[in-house]
Design an enzyme around this catalytic site. Structure first.
Site, short mmCIF file in Angstrom:
data_model
loop_
_atom_site.label_atom_id
_atom_site.label_comp_id
_atom_site.label_asym_id
_atom_site.label_seq_id
_atom_site.Cartn_x
_atom_site.Cartn_y
_atom_site.Cartn_z
N PRO A 9 0.77 -1.24 -0.06
CA PRO A 9 -0.17 -0.12 0.04
C PRO A 9 0.90 1.32 -0.05
CG PRO A 9 -0.07 -1.25 2.13
CD PRO A 9 0.65 -2.22 1.05
N ASN A 10 0.37 2.25 -0.90
CA ASN A 10 0.87 3.36 -0.86
C ASN A 10 2.39 3.84 -1.61
OD1 ASN A 10 -1.20 4.83 0.53
ND2 ASN A 10 -0.28 3.81 2.27
N ARG A 17 4.72 11.18 -2.80
CA ARG A 17 4.30 10.91 -1.37
C ARG A 17 5.56 11.22 -0.53
NH1 ARG A 17 4.71 4.78 0.91
NH2 ARG A 17 3.75 5.25 3.09
N TYR A 22 10.65 9.47 0.91
CA TYR A 22 10.77 8.43 -0.10
C TYR A 22 11.32 9.00 -1.52
CZ TYR A 22 7.80 6.15 3.17
OH TYR A 22 7.33 5.61 4.06
N ASN A 71 8.19 -5.12 -0.46
CA ASN A 71 8.08 -4.06 0.28
C ASN A 71 6.31 -4.07 0.47
OD1 ASN A 71 7.81 -1.83 1.62
ND2 ASN A 71 8.84 -0.58 0.08
N ALA A 74 3.19 -0.63 4.97
CA ALA A 74 2.66 -0.87 6.39
C ALA A 74 2.43 -2.08 6.66
CB ALA A 74 1.62 0.33 6.64
N HIS A 77 4.32 -4.25 9.19
CA HIS A 77 4.41 -4.41 10.49
C HIS A 77 3.44 -5.15 11.57
CE1 HIS A 77 7.22 -1.28 9.42
NE2 HIS A 77 6.42 -0.63 8.98
N ASP A 84 2.54 -15.56 6.44
CA ASP A 84 1.79 -16.82 5.93
C ASP A 84 2.21 -17.14 4.60
OD1 ASP A 84 1.44 -17.61 8.59
OD2 ASP A 84 -0.81 -17.31 8.65
N GLU A 95 12.99 -8.70 2.20
CA GLU A 95 12.02 -7.62 2.64
C GLU A 95 12.85 -6.34 2.30
OE1 GLU A 95 10.46 -7.74 6.83
OE2 GLU A 95 10.79 -5.74 6.92
N HIS A 97 12.66 -1.89 2.34
CA HIS A 97 12.05 -0.69 2.64
C HIS A 97 12.96 0.28 2.19
CE1 HIS A 97 9.29 -2.61 5.15
NE2 HIS A 97 10.38 -3.37 5.73
N ILE A 98 12.32 1.36 1.76
CA ILE A 98 13.09 2.52 0.86
C ILE A 98 13.51 3.23 2.08
CG2 ILE A 98 12.58 4.81 -0.51
CD1 ILE A 98 10.07 3.43 -1.47
N SER A 99 12.96 3.56 3.14
CA SER A 99 13.60 4.21 4.26
C SER A 99 13.89 3.41 5.39
CB SER A 99 12.03 5.01 5.04
OG SER A 99 11.27 4.15 5.67
N ARG A 104 12.69 5.57 12.36
CA ARG A 104 11.67 6.06 12.60
C ARG A 104 10.63 5.96 13.58
NH1 ARG A 104 8.93 5.42 6.54
NH2 ARG A 104 7.57 6.99 7.46
N ARG A 108 7.36 0.92 13.43
CA ARG A 108 8.03 0.66 12.23
C ARG A 108 9.08 -0.31 12.42
NH1 ARG A 108 5.49 4.02 8.34
NH2 ARG A 108 4.85 5.84 9.34
C1 DQA Z 1 8.29 1.43 3.96
C2 DQA Z 1 8.13 1.56 5.32
C3 DQA Z 1 6.75 1.43 5.98
O1 DQA Z 1 7.07 1.57 7.32
C4 DQA Z 1 5.85 2.25 5.56
O2 DQA Z 1 4.49 2.08 5.92
C5 DQA Z 1 5.58 2.47 3.77
C6 DQA Z 1 7.10 2.30 3.46
C7 DQA Z 1 9.51 1.88 2.96
O3 DQA Z 1 9.60 1.45 1.93
O4 DQA Z 1 10.19 2.51 3.85
O5 DQA Z 1 4.57 2.63 3.39
O6 DQA Z 1 7.97 0.12 3.52
#
Ligand code: DQA
Length: 143
Positions: A9-10, A17, A22, A71, A74, A77, A84, A95, A97-99, A104, A108
């Site tokens: 998501p997102n 965003r 990001y 990725n 959210a 978490h 599963d 896994e 993550h960009i950040s 943070r 997270r």
């Molecule tokens: C994220 C980090 C997550 O905590 C956040 O909810 C995201 C982006 C990242 O790529 O840094 O949507 O996965």
């Protein structure tokens, strides 16, 4: 080598965003360039804002890919369903993550997915995805 990159998501809004977190490049543009840089890798790309669709995609690619880069945004978490699904399939998962999620908010720092992944790459901006491709390449070559 077949690699499936799955985004949650997102992540479709990366580029627009919270650019201070990001960056300003869209994920779509970055992933196109990534595919060009690895002509020998067969990539599939998937993004959804819906948990069940991410589970379905893991089922779809998980017995056919050599690796999954995920990725889950959210969902990382708190989604036991995605954890599963990753456990259920044969492909090793990384896994990403960009950040730097550890720098943070406290919430997270926890990942439901990390225990069922080979490893976690976080905090290198969009380059986290390339680092994950390199990691899957090394796993395939060296086991
Ligand atoms: C994220 C980090 C997550 O905590 C956040 O909810 C995201 C982006 C990242 O790529 O840094 O949507 O996965």
């Amino acid at each position: 080598m077949k690699i499936s990159i799955i985004n949650g998501p997102n992540l479709n809004l990366v580029g627009k965003r919270e650019p201070e977190i990001y960056g300003t490049q869209s994920l779509e543009n970055y992933l196109q360039l990534l595919a060009t840089a690895y002509p020998d890798v067969q990539f599939t790309f998937f993004q959804s804002n819906v948990e069940g669709e991410i589970v379905d995609e893991i089922h779809r690619v998980g017995f056919d890919s050599d690796g999954i880069i995920i990725n889950a945004g959210a969902y990382t978490h708190y989604s036991l369903a995605i954890a599963d699904a990753l456990s259920a399939v044969a492909a090793p998962a990384i896994e990403v993550h960009i950040s730097n999620v550890h720098a943070r908010e406290e919430v997270r720092r926890h990942s439901e997915l990390a225990p069922v992944c080979v490893g976690v790459i976080a905090g290198f901006g969009l380059d986290s995805y390339r680092l994950a491709v390199e990691a899957l390449d090394a796993i395939q070559k060296n086991g």
